[in-house]
Design a protein around this motif. Sequence first.
Motif, mmCIF file in Angstrom:
data_model
loop_
_atom_site.group_PDB
_atom_site.id
_atom_site.type_symbol
_atom_site.label_atom_id
_atom_site.label_comp_id
_atom_site.label_asym_id
_atom_site.label_seq_id
_atom_site.Cartn_x
_atom_site.Cartn_y
_atom_site.Cartn_z
ATOM 1 N N LEU A 142 37.944 37.944 39.440
ATOM 2 C CA LEU A 142 39.373 37.790 39.689
ATOM 3 C C LEU A 142 39.676 36.302 39.748
ATOM 4 O O LEU A 142 38.900 35.528 40.311
ATOM 5 C CB LEU A 142 39.771 38.456 41.006
ATOM 6 C CG LEU A 142 39.637 39.988 41.075
ATOM 7 C CD1 LEU A 142 39.973 40.476 42.480
ATOM 8 C CD2 LEU A 142 40.537 40.656 40.057
ATOM 9 N N PRO A 143 40.814 35.865 39.202
ATOM 10 C CA PRO A 143 41.091 34.430 39.141
ATOM 11 C C PRO A 143 41.523 33.820 40.470
ATOM 12 O O PRO A 143 41.544 32.599 40.608
ATOM 13 C CB PRO A 143 42.213 34.334 38.101
ATOM 14 C CG PRO A 143 42.893 35.663 38.175
ATOM 15 C CD PRO A 143 41.824 36.655 38.488
ATOM 16 N N PHE A 144 41.893 34.656 41.436
ATOM 17 C CA PHE A 144 42.298 34.125 42.751
ATOM 18 C C PHE A 144 42.082 35.202 43.798
ATOM 19 O O PHE A 144 41.977 36.401 43.495
ATOM 20 C CB PHE A 144 43.767 33.677 42.742
ATOM 21 C CG PHE A 144 44.719 34.700 42.191
ATOM 22 C CD1 PHE A 144 45.144 35.777 42.949
ATOM 23 C CD2 PHE A 144 45.188 34.583 40.895
ATOM 24 C CE1 PHE A 144 46.004 36.725 42.438
ATOM 25 C CE2 PHE A 144 46.051 35.533 40.364
ATOM 26 C CZ PHE A 144 46.462 36.598 41.131
ATOM 27 N N GLU A 145 42.000 34.746 45.063
ATOM 28 C CA GLU A 145 41.845 35.644 46.201
ATOM 29 C C GLU A 145 43.186 35.821 46.900
ATOM 30 O O GLU A 145 44.114 35.050 46.681
ATOM 31 C CB GLU A 145 40.825 35.071 47.186
ATOM 32 C CG GLU A 145 39.426 34.928 46.602
ATOM 33 C CD GLU A 145 38.524 34.063 47.469
ATOM 34 O OE1 GLU A 145 39.036 33.377 48.374
ATOM 35 O OE2 GLU A 145 37.305 34.047 47.229
ATOM 36 N N GLY A 146 43.257 36.830 47.733
ATOM 37 C CA GLY A 146 44.404 36.950 48.628
ATOM 38 C C GLY A 146 45.507 37.884 48.180
ATOM 39 O O GLY A 146 46.465 38.085 48.926
ATOM 40 N N ASP A 147 45.423 38.467 46.965
ATOM 41 C CA ASP A 147 46.459 39.392 46.519
ATOM 42 C C ASP A 147 45.961 40.821 46.740
ATOM 43 O O ASP A 147 45.352 41.424 45.857
ATOM 44 C CB ASP A 147 46.801 39.150 45.051
ATOM 45 C CG ASP A 147 48.019 39.968 44.595
ATOM 46 O OD1 ASP A 147 48.455 40.850 45.366
ATOM 47 O OD2 ASP A 147 48.514 39.721 43.483
ATOM 48 N N SER A 148 46.218 41.357 47.922
ATOM 49 C CA SER A 148 45.744 42.706 48.242
ATOM 50 C C SER A 148 46.428 43.754 47.376
ATOM 51 O O SER A 148 45.844 44.808 47.085
ATOM 52 C CB SER A 148 45.979 43.011 49.727
ATOM 53 O OG SER A 148 47.360 42.913 50.042
ATOM 54 N N ARG A 149 47.664 43.484 46.929
ATOM 55 C CA ARG A 149 48.370 44.448 46.090
ATOM 56 C C ARG A 149 47.682 44.608 44.730
ATOM 57 O O ARG A 149 47.666 45.688 44.147
ATOM 58 C CB ARG A 149 49.821 44.010 45.922
ATOM 59 C CG ARG A 149 50.735 45.006 45.211
ATOM 60 C CD ARG A 149 50.871 46.321 45.959
ATOM 61 N NE ARG A 149 51.251 46.167 47.339
ATOM 62 C CZ ARG A 149 52.494 45.891 47.760
ATOM 63 N NH1 ARG A 149 53.465 45.736 46.900
ATOM 64 N NH2 ARG A 149 52.761 45.783 49.051
ATOM 65 N N LEU A 150 47.120 43.509 44.213
ATOM 66 C CA LEU A 150 46.415 43.569 42.935
ATOM 67 C C LEU A 150 45.205 44.501 43.042
ATOM 68 O O LEU A 150 44.992 45.377 42.192
ATOM 69 C CB LEU A 150 45.983 42.166 42.511
ATOM 70 C CG LEU A 150 45.132 42.055 41.235
ATOM 71 C CD1 LEU A 150 45.897 42.578 40.032
ATOM 72 C CD2 LEU A 150 44.680 40.614 41.011
ATOM 73 N N THR A 151 44.393 44.306 44.077
ATOM 74 C CA THR A 151 43.225 45.178 44.248
ATOM 75 C C THR A 151 43.642 46.609 44.562
ATOM 76 O O THR A 151 42.953 47.559 44.175
ATOM 77 C CB THR A 151 42.313 44.643 45.364
ATOM 78 O OG1 THR A 151 43.084 44.464 46.565
ATOM 79 C CG2 THR A 151 41.715 43.300 44.987
ATOM 80 N N GLU A 152 44.782 46.779 45.238
ATOM 81 C CA GLU A 152 45.291 48.128 45.519
ATOM 82 C C GLU A 152 45.652 48.849 44.219
ATOM 83 O O GLU A 152 45.337 50.033 44.041
ATOM 84 C CB GLU A 152 46.518 48.023 46.433
ATOM 85 C CG GLU A 152 47.223 49.336 46.683
ATOM 86 C CD GLU A 152 48.590 49.129 47.337
ATOM 87 O OE1 GLU A 152 49.505 49.918 47.020
ATOM 88 O OE2 GLU A 152 48.739 48.186 48.133
ATOM 89 N N ILE A 153 46.304 48.136 43.300
ATOM 90 C CA ILE A 153 46.698 48.746 42.026
ATOM 91 C C ILE A 153 45.461 49.145 41.224
ATOM 92 O O ILE A 153 45.394 50.235 40.645
ATOM 93 C CB ILE A 153 47.597 47.781 41.228
ATOM 94 C CG1 ILE A 153 48.968 47.659 41.912
ATOM 95 C CG2 ILE A 153 47.761 48.240 39.785
ATOM 96 C CD1 ILE A 153 49.863 46.595 41.310
#
Length: 884
Positions: A851-862
């Motif tokens: 993943l290009p960045f950390e901290g986007d919980s919505r991205l991992t949720e999708i």
Amino acid sequence: MDTYDPEPALRDVITTVEGWYERPDRTLNESSRLRFVDKVVTVCGWAPAGSVPALLAALNEPRGPGDLAPPQAELLAEATRQAESVAAAVADLAGDDADHDRRAAAALTVAGRLPRLPLQHESPWDRARGEAWRRTEELLAAQPAPVRQVVFDVLTVPGEHRAGQGRLISAVRSGGGIDGASWLDRLGGQAWLGFGGWSIGLNRFTWEAIQAQASAGRVNPAALATWRRTGIERSLSDISDEADRIWPIPNVGEQWADRAVADIEAMPADRRCAWEALLAHCPVEVDKAKPTAGWRKQARSLLDAVGVEDFTARLDDWLPLVGQARSLPLRMTTCCPGHIKDMPPRMIDRYNVGLLWGLIWMRTMCPPSEETLRSLGQVAERAARKISGHGPASPKLANVAVAALVDTDHPAALAQLARLSSRLTYKSTLRLVEKGLTRHAEARGVSREDVEEMALPGFGLPLADKLGDCSYELEVRGVDAVVVWRNADGKVVKTPPAQVRKEHGEEVKELKATVVDVAATLVATRDRLEGLLRRDRSWTVEQWRERFLDHPLARTLARRLVWTVDGVACCWAGEALRTVDDAVVEPADEATVRLWHPVLDPDAVGSWRDFLSRHRITQPFKQAHREQYLLTDAERATGMYSNRFAAHIVRQHRLNALLSRRGWSYVQHRNDGASYNLPWLALPDWGLRAEVGVAGIEDRGDDLVFDTMGTDQLFFIRGERLPVPLAEVPPVVLSEVMRDVDLFVAAAGVGADPNWYDGGPEGRYRDYWAGSSFGELTPTGRTRREVLADLIPRLAIAGRCTLTDRFLEVRGDLHTYRIHCGSGNILIAPDERYLCIIPDSAKAKEPEMYLPFEGDSRLTEIISKALLLAADKKIKDPVILHQL
């Protein structure tokens, strides 16, 4: 008192039937039936001895007093049976033949059948009620002590409440001889003594029971703790401070206090006495910010008596337990007497805060240690953490822990203050931290930001060693820290063997504490670095290398970011600084370094994203993928304000948490007509202040705090209230502030909550929820879609996925699903039926992927939802299956 005549009262009961009938056929409703029976029981059950048979006989005559209505006649048998039962109980209490058990049963029967207390004594029925109470109190007071003890124990149950309960308790106590031991047992599980008027009447009795136990050498520690808390909560003059000197001095029920009590009770008598004297001295000045010279002088004498080394060793063992979940659950009265609920397990005992106040200040009088200072930082963070419905766990404790750190001249103390400055959200404690950092900065002749950066600890990284036959290595993974253990054969194991834990217990304990501290410091440093994107901050190359690029801890974050060196953007890759074209950069000593922002170099954004992907660099936060917010034509037209984020509906409690986390200031709005400041953000580097309009919509009812809020204009001001045209706001500042507000609207908005799919109260927000959940993508949603476009082809389910303008479509075996790239909410095609999947229920295992960045919980949720739905035939969650 006039002689009581029950016959007029009985006639009054029978003739008072107006309003009792539920239907035209004059049938009594259930409530009226019960009321009629109870009234007959009251009149006949407590009637003077000898008159009861005649009264009951008169009731059973076809034409009794008052001419019974048919519905009343149907109830005569039941009324007679109950009246005779009460009359028999009264006779047992008044006579000499019944034994103690029979008397106790009779007393409970009589007390349980009493009517409501009369407010006046004008009508015959009121006089009947008054007679029942007078006679009951008289009979209870005359019973032997063992009988009254049974009644007392039944009446004094925390959480139970009825009118007149205090009068009955007073009656059974009036004869003396009541043992308070069982009462103290019941009291020990309560937060404080305050269950209604009846409990207030037991203040003196409770204290006398505690004194009696203390004299006998068998104190109930939990009840003593409840009594002390009562003194704080209710501030009653009849609560003696002598309780503060009864052992155990710490209130039991908190892990640190339990450990302290056990440690001290295991000591020889002389040492125990010295410790008890020291603890008794602690809470004297808890409301003061710092101890006085007189307090310190006596504390020094007490420290010498217990021994400084023993004191520091004991306290360093207790402090890590402060703020942990309670070992003794407590219950507390809520809105009114009779309503009791469990106390939050992390609520901190207010009495123990006084002890900790003194212990912490005494610790500052001893040589500091990194272990102590780390614990003080943890105490401050736990005590300032908000508990739902209660606010911070203990602001006083948080403040004293911070004050002790400020008062300690040690690098580790400064490091803890720097960490807390980006971790705390409670404003009062945060102000103390900021003042402390400013004071240290002034003492060193540097800026506060310099102090924070210079204070960042390295924790001895890279940290690796051997304990017995095992080796370990502390690894930093993103913004987390983990310990990797290997056994004698070099094989990775989850935990060190029992032998290692036994022989090297202290080293293992210290290592665990270090891991926790490293992880917390990583998160704080990450947040501080991201905050620099809206700051006007620069460094010399020497400062930059020392504080970021080569720092043992900071470099794990800094080497994954893009910087500009004299305007040339570069990032660490392949053990060297490189430009976006992979050319190695050798910074000149006199160069100026800044953190790169994409809004100032938009043409290079795509190239930097390719660079990160090429070198498999995962940034600690969005930088190259950061959303850019530029002025729109509409904002150029309005000039002074932006409506881009207006007319959204947000949940206030969630909004408040997000504002605090991002450094904004805000006081929650209540529906009480008071005026409040709008959410605002200070931008001192630019001499600006950002504000966003909010207005309450609906409150929670119980405390008038607005639950939902509507958003309005975003604007900037300078000085007192001078509005600043949006075109004059620096592009970086404008973009970062708008990004914050977009985050607030997206994350706190009701559209982000799948539980609001029905539109909230009365469905009023159904259209808004649908528009927010499935409408046009925001800049954050568009960024997420771009990342998904790069990630999806790498997944095993790529053949089942299609990206549209707003959705990630996933073809399962049962249905086709459309996952919104912004909200993460799901529609089932083709009829657009909503599918509610709470993120926690999306249990599909996430693949190991870049993943290009950390901290986007919505991205991992999708991604997790896509994996789950692609194999929809394997779903076992009953809630999801029901919808499918």
